[in-house]
Design a protein around this motif. Structure first.
Motif, PDB file in Angstrom:
ATOM      1  N   SER A   7       0.818  -1.194   0.000  1.00 43.17           N
ATOM      2  CA  SER A   7       0.000   0.000   0.000  1.00 43.17           C
ATOM      3  C   SER A   7       0.858   1.253   0.000  1.00 43.17           C
ATOM      4  O   SER A   7       1.905   1.298   0.628  1.00 43.17           O
ATOM      5  CB  SER A   7      -0.904   0.003   1.234  1.00 43.17           C
ATOM      6  OG  SER A   7      -1.539   1.244   1.408  1.00 43.17           O
ATOM      7  N   THR A   8       0.368   2.287  -0.698  1.00 44.41           N
ATOM      8  CA  THR A   8       1.060   3.569  -0.629  1.00 44.41           C
ATOM      9  C   THR A   8       1.022   4.135   0.783  1.00 44.41           C
ATOM     10  O   THR A   8       1.811   4.993   1.131  1.00 44.41           O
ATOM     11  CB  THR A   8       0.419   4.582  -1.591  1.00 44.41           C
ATOM     12  OG1 THR A   8      -0.974   4.688  -1.296  1.00 44.41           O
ATOM     13  CG2 THR A   8       0.595   4.167  -3.026  1.00 44.41           C
ATOM     14  N   ALA A   9       0.085   3.658   1.615  1.00 47.14           N
ATOM     15  CA  ALA A   9      -0.060   4.202   2.962  1.00 47.14           C
ATOM     16  C   ALA A   9       1.118   3.853   3.866  1.00 47.14           C
ATOM     17  O   ALA A   9       1.362   4.527   4.865  1.00 47.14           O
ATOM     18  CB  ALA A   9      -1.360   3.705   3.589  1.00 47.14           C
ATOM     19  N   THR A  10       1.847   2.803   3.549  1.00 43.01           N
ATOM     20  CA  THR A  10       2.943   2.360   4.417  1.00 43.01           C
ATOM     21  C   THR A  10       4.285   2.325   3.702  1.00 43.01           C
ATOM     22  O   THR A  10       5.263   1.836   4.252  1.00 43.01           O
ATOM     23  CB  THR A  10       2.643   0.954   4.974  1.00 43.01           C
ATOM     24  OG1 THR A  10       2.474   0.041   3.879  1.00 43.01           O
ATOM     25  CG2 THR A  10       1.386   0.959   5.828  1.00 43.01           C
ATOM     26  N   ALA A  11       4.354   2.834   2.489  1.00 37.80           N
ATOM     27  CA  ALA A  11       5.544   2.675   1.665  1.00 37.80           C
ATOM     28  C   ALA A  11       6.637   3.670   2.055  1.00 37.80           C
ATOM     29  O   ALA A  11       6.427   4.881   2.033  1.00 37.80           O
ATOM     30  CB  ALA A  11       5.182   2.837   0.190  1.00 37.80           C
ATOM     31  N   ILE A  12       7.814   3.146   2.394  1.00 39.25           N
ATOM     32  CA  ILE A  12       8.984   3.954   2.716  1.00 39.25           C
ATOM     33  C   ILE A  12       9.829   4.096   1.452  1.00 39.25           C
ATOM     34  O   ILE A  12      10.081   3.122   0.747  1.00 39.25           O
ATOM     35  CB  ILE A  12       9.814   3.305   3.836  1.00 39.25           C
ATOM     36  CG1 ILE A  12       8.957   3.097   5.083  1.00 39.25           C
ATOM     37  CG2 ILE A  12      11.043   4.146   4.151  1.00 39.25           C
ATOM     38  CD1 ILE A  12       8.380   4.363   5.663  1.00 39.25           C
ATOM     39  N   SER A  13      10.276   5.337   1.176  1.00 42.19           N
ATOM     40  CA  SER A  13      11.114   5.558   0.000  1.00 42.19           C
ATOM     41  C   SER A  13      12.580   5.525   0.400  1.00 42.19           C
ATOM     42  O   SER A  13      12.974   6.146   1.394  1.00 42.19           O
ATOM     43  CB  SER A  13      10.785   6.910  -0.643  1.00 42.19           C
ATOM     44  OG  SER A  13      11.358   7.016  -1.932  1.00 42.19           O
ATOM     45  N   PRO A  14      13.420   4.791  -0.350  1.00 42.32           N
ATOM     46  CA  PRO A  14      14.819   4.632   0.055  1.00 42.32           C
ATOM     47  C   PRO A  14      15.636   5.918   0.012  1.00 42.32           C
ATOM     48  O   PRO A  14      16.649   6.022   0.703  1.00 42.32           O
ATOM     49  CB  PRO A  14      15.352   3.602  -0.947  1.00 42.32           C
ATOM     50  CG  PRO A  14      14.448   3.699  -2.131  1.00 42.32           C
ATOM     51  CD  PRO A  14      13.110   4.029  -1.568  1.00 42.32           C
ATOM     52  N   ASP A  15      15.220   6.902  -0.758  1.00 38.74           N
ATOM     53  CA  ASP A  15      15.988   8.143  -0.820  1.00 38.74           C
ATOM     54  C   ASP A  15      15.859   8.971   0.451  1.00 38.74           C
ATOM     55  O   ASP A  15      16.782   9.676   0.854  1.00 38.74           O
ATOM     56  CB  ASP A  15      15.585   8.970  -2.049  1.00 38.74           C
ATOM     57  CG  ASP A  15      14.093   9.238  -2.106  1.00 38.74           C
ATOM     58  OD1 ASP A  15      13.323   8.436  -1.561  1.00 38.74           O
ATOM     59  OD2 ASP A  15      13.685  10.239  -2.721  1.00 38.74           O
ATOM     60  N   GLY A  17      14.274   7.519   3.494  1.00 41.98           N
ATOM     61  CA  GLY A  17      14.164   6.688   4.688  1.00 41.98           C
ATOM     62  C   GLY A  17      12.883   6.949   5.453  1.00 41.98           C
ATOM     63  O   GLY A  17      12.711   6.469   6.577  1.00 41.98           O
ATOM     64  N   GLU A  18      11.971   7.698   4.852  1.00 42.99           N
ATOM     65  CA  GLU A  18      10.696   8.036   5.465  1.00 42.99           C
ATOM     66  C   GLU A  18       9.561   7.640   4.519  1.00 42.99           C
ATOM     67  O   GLU A  18       9.798   7.173   3.400  1.00 42.99           O
ATOM     68  CB  GLU A  18      10.628   9.540   5.761  1.00 42.99           C
ATOM     69  CG  GLU A  18      11.707  10.058   6.703  1.00 42.99           C
ATOM     70  CD  GLU A  18      11.490  11.518   7.056  1.00 42.99           C
ATOM     71  OE1 GLU A  18      10.312  11.911   7.227  1.00 42.99           O
ATOM     72  OE2 GLU A  18      12.476  12.261   7.160  1.00 42.99           O
ATOM     73  N   HIS A  19       8.328   7.823   5.016  1.00 42.87           N
ATOM     74  CA  HIS A  19       7.202   7.622   4.113  1.00 42.87           C
ATOM     75  C   HIS A  19       7.405   8.479   2.873  1.00 42.87           C
ATOM     76  O   HIS A  19       7.867   9.624   2.958  1.00 42.87           O
ATOM     77  CB  HIS A  19       5.894   7.996   4.800  1.00 42.87           C
ATOM     78  CG  HIS A  19       4.687   7.660   3.972  1.00 42.87           C
ATOM     79  ND1 HIS A  19       4.116   8.561   3.105  1.00 42.87           N
ATOM     80  CD2 HIS A  19       3.971   6.526   3.857  1.00 42.87           C
ATOM     81  CE1 HIS A  19       3.083   7.999   2.495  1.00 42.87           C
ATOM     82  NE2 HIS A  19       2.975   6.760   2.937  1.00 42.87           N
ATOM     83  N   TRP A  20       7.059   7.944   1.721  1.00 44.90           N
ATOM     84  CA  TRP A  20       7.389   8.610   0.457  1.00 44.90           C
ATOM     85  C   TRP A  20       6.772   9.999   0.337  1.00 44.90           C
ATOM     86  O   TRP A  20       7.295  10.845  -0.405  1.00 44.90           O
ATOM     87  CB  TRP A  20       6.960   7.745  -0.722  1.00 44.90           C
ATOM     88  CG  TRP A  20       5.476   7.626  -0.906  1.00 44.90           C
ATOM     89  CD1 TRP A  20       4.641   6.715  -0.329  1.00 44.90           C
ATOM     90  CD2 TRP A  20       4.644   8.465  -1.718  1.00 44.90           C
ATOM     91  NE1 TRP A  20       3.355   6.931  -0.732  1.00 44.90           N
ATOM     92  CE2 TRP A  20       3.320   7.993  -1.590  1.00 44.90           C
ATOM     93  CE3 TRP A  20       4.887   9.560  -2.548  1.00 44.90           C
ATOM     94  CZ2 TRP A  20       2.243   8.579  -2.240  1.00 44.90           C
ATOM     95  CZ3 TRP A  20       3.820  10.155  -3.212  1.00 44.90           C
ATOM     96  CH2 TRP A  20       2.501   9.661  -3.047  1.00 44.90           C
ATOM     97  N   SER A  21       5.670  10.266   1.057  1.00 46.10           N
ATOM     98  CA  SER A  21       5.022  11.578   0.946  1.00 46.10           C
ATOM     99  C   SER A  21       5.577  12.603   1.931  1.00 46.10           C
ATOM    100  O   SER A  21       5.103  13.742   1.942  1.00 46.10           O
ATOM    101  CB  SER A  21       3.510  11.426   1.161  1.00 46.10           C
ATOM    102  OG  SER A  21       3.225  11.024   2.500  1.00 46.10           O
ATOM    103  N   ALA A  22       6.577  12.231   2.745  1.00 41.15           N
ATOM    104  CA  ALA A  22       7.133  13.159   3.736  1.00 41.15           C
ATOM    105  C   ALA A  22       7.689  14.393   3.036  1.00 41.15           C
ATOM    106  O   ALA A  22       8.418  14.289   2.047  1.00 41.15           O
ATOM    107  CB  ALA A  22       8.226  12.474   4.544  1.00 41.15           C
ATOM    108  N   PRO A  23       7.363  15.593   3.533  1.00 40.98           N
ATOM    109  CA  PRO A  23       7.835  16.814   2.861  1.00 40.98           C
ATOM    110  C   PRO A  23       9.345  16.931   2.914  1.00 40.98           C
ATOM    111  O   PRO A  23      10.002  16.460   3.839  1.00 40.98           O
ATOM    112  CB  PRO A  23       7.160  17.929   3.657  1.00 40.98           C
ATOM    113  CG  PRO A  23       6.832  17.324   4.987  1.00 40.98           C
ATOM    114  CD  PRO A  23       6.548  15.883   4.729  1.00 40.98           C
ATOM    115  N   VAL A 260      10.450   5.613  -4.560  1.00 43.60           N
ATOM    116  CA  VAL A 260      11.419   5.260  -5.604  1.00 43.60           C
ATOM    117  C   VAL A 260      11.649   3.753  -5.552  1.00 43.60           C
ATOM    118  O   VAL A 260      11.700   3.141  -4.480  1.00 43.60           O
ATOM    119  CB  VAL A 260      12.737   6.029  -5.367  1.00 43.60           C
ATOM    120  CG1 VAL A 260      13.840   5.530  -6.280  1.00 43.60           C
ATOM    121  CG2 VAL A 260      12.506   7.522  -5.539  1.00 43.60           C
ATOM    122  N   ALA A 261      11.779   3.125  -6.726  1.00 41.41           N
ATOM    123  CA  ALA A 261      11.978   1.675  -6.799  1.00 41.41           C
ATOM    124  C   ALA A 261      13.198   1.369  -7.665  1.00 41.41           C
ATOM    125  O   ALA A 261      13.644   2.205  -8.462  1.00 41.41           O
ATOM    126  CB  ALA A 261      10.740   0.984  -7.361  1.00 41.41           C
TER     127      ALA A 261
END
Length: 356
Positions: A7-15, A17-23, A260-261
């Motif tokens: 889910s996008t609700a729990t997805a962490i982005s590797p760039d 290290g936080e939820h992908w929507s974090a400002p 990011v994937a």
């Protein structure tokens, strides 16, 4: 958009290290940064804007939605990188949807930045800026798909009239596949119709990154067949575009929504397999006697939790019906089903039933 994996609700982005929507402004490659802009939606929390640094200024892939929160987030992200709006030279917009195009249109006008957009989006912009009576509204599309009750609910909640200052024509229309000089990089603009007819992805082969827009999303699938100027086989277009992107080298995936994937190939393969499975399920539903897109949608599970169609709110139910209709149209294109236009809607049947 239906979900096919995490889910996008729990997805962490590797760039980050936080939820992908974090400002913030997150570096994804040399001279390339990701700035998530907030969206006023329950499902899609943000849209990723990508900033490419160049000797002549900045190039941005997508612009975001022209809302106060989005503009402020983009301004703050640029400040963290040491830039401001006046440093933007061009916007490479992936498609015409408001969360990608409208802020690019506004800022392009204010600061003199170029705005590039696929020529397949011209009919939508011409309708928006012209005769809105020619707009094929969502409720009409749903009624045609055999969902008159859903159509009534959509008609009772019409979207506000567009602010035309957000929907100006672009500086340049992109046609076909072209190579662009962007911030000192050779970037291939690749036409990928399906989600919309003018959708483009931007491939930096030397940098091994793919700015994928909504065409290849890492955790969900994009809506299909949801345009004011409909086409007969949008899913066929989408799957052909996926195959086209699969023919490119395997690139790091920089999506418009989600984290990011590492592999564009891996995600394209998942998306193709997902839609083949949905096509098989849709054909099985037709063989069980269902005829309209609404009826077939009722036989399918929705979201990664396989929720029943009856559990969906009217907005997501409308998306589900239109996605199902796109699958049925592709079955017709493949010769596995037939379609019959009636006064009220379009009906489908499996070929073996028709010929029996």
């Amino acid at each position: 958009m239906s979900q096919t994996s995490q889910s996008t609700a729990t997805a962490i982005s590797p760039d980050s290290g936080e939820h992908w929507s974090a400002p913030g402004a997150w570096t994804v490659a040399h001279g390339v940064h990701r700035i998530p802009l907030p969206l006023p939606m329950d499902g899609l929390k943000a849209v990723n804007i990508y900033v490419l640094e160049g000797s002549d200024g900045l190039s941005l892939v997508d612009g975001g939605w022209a809302i106060t929160e989005g503009r402020s987030a983009l301004e703050n992200g640029l400040k963290k990188l040491g830039f401001e709006f006046g440093d933007i030279r061009r916007f490479l917009v992936t498609h015409v949807h408001r969360d990608h195009y409208t802020l690019a249109s506004v800022l392009g006008e204010e600061f003199g930045a170029e705005v590039l957009l696929g020529a397949g989006e011209r009919p939508t912009l011409e309708l928006t800026n012209g005769d809105l009576d020619g707009w094929i509204s969502t409720d009409r599309l749903l009624a045609h798909a055999g969902a008159p009750e859903l159509a009534e609910k959509w008609a009772a909640n019409p979207p506000p009239l567009p602010d035309l200052s957000h929907w100006r024509m672009p500086s340049q229309w992109l046609e076909g596949d072209v190579r662009l000089d962007v911030a000192g990089r050779d970037v291939d603009a690749v036409h990928t119709p399906g989600h919309t007819q003018g959708h483009y992805v931007y491939a930096d082969l030397a940098g091994s990154v793919l700015f994928a827009g909504d065409h290849v999303l890492p955790t969900i699938t994009p809506s299909i067949g949801f345009e004011p100027v409909p086409v007969i086989d949008p899913l066929g277009d989408f799957m052909a575009s996926l195959t086209k992107v699969r023919s490119l080298p395997d690139l790091r995936l920089l999506p418009a929504h989600g984290p990011v994937a590492t592999s564009s190939h891996a995600r394209v393969d998942e998306l193709l397999a997902h839609h083949e499975d949905r096509l098989a399920q849709s054909l099985a539903s037709l063989r069980a006697g269902r005829r309209s897109a609404l009826e077939v949608a009722g036989d399918l599970g929705w979201t990664r939790h396989e929720r029943a169609f009856a559990e969906l709110d009217y907005f997501n139910a409308g998306l589900a019906v239109m996605e199902t209709k796109a699958h049925l149209e592709l079955l017709v294109a493949r010769g596995l089903a037939t379609r019959q236009e009636t006064e009220a809607s379009v009906l489908f049947a499996p070929v073996d039933t028709v010929s029996a």
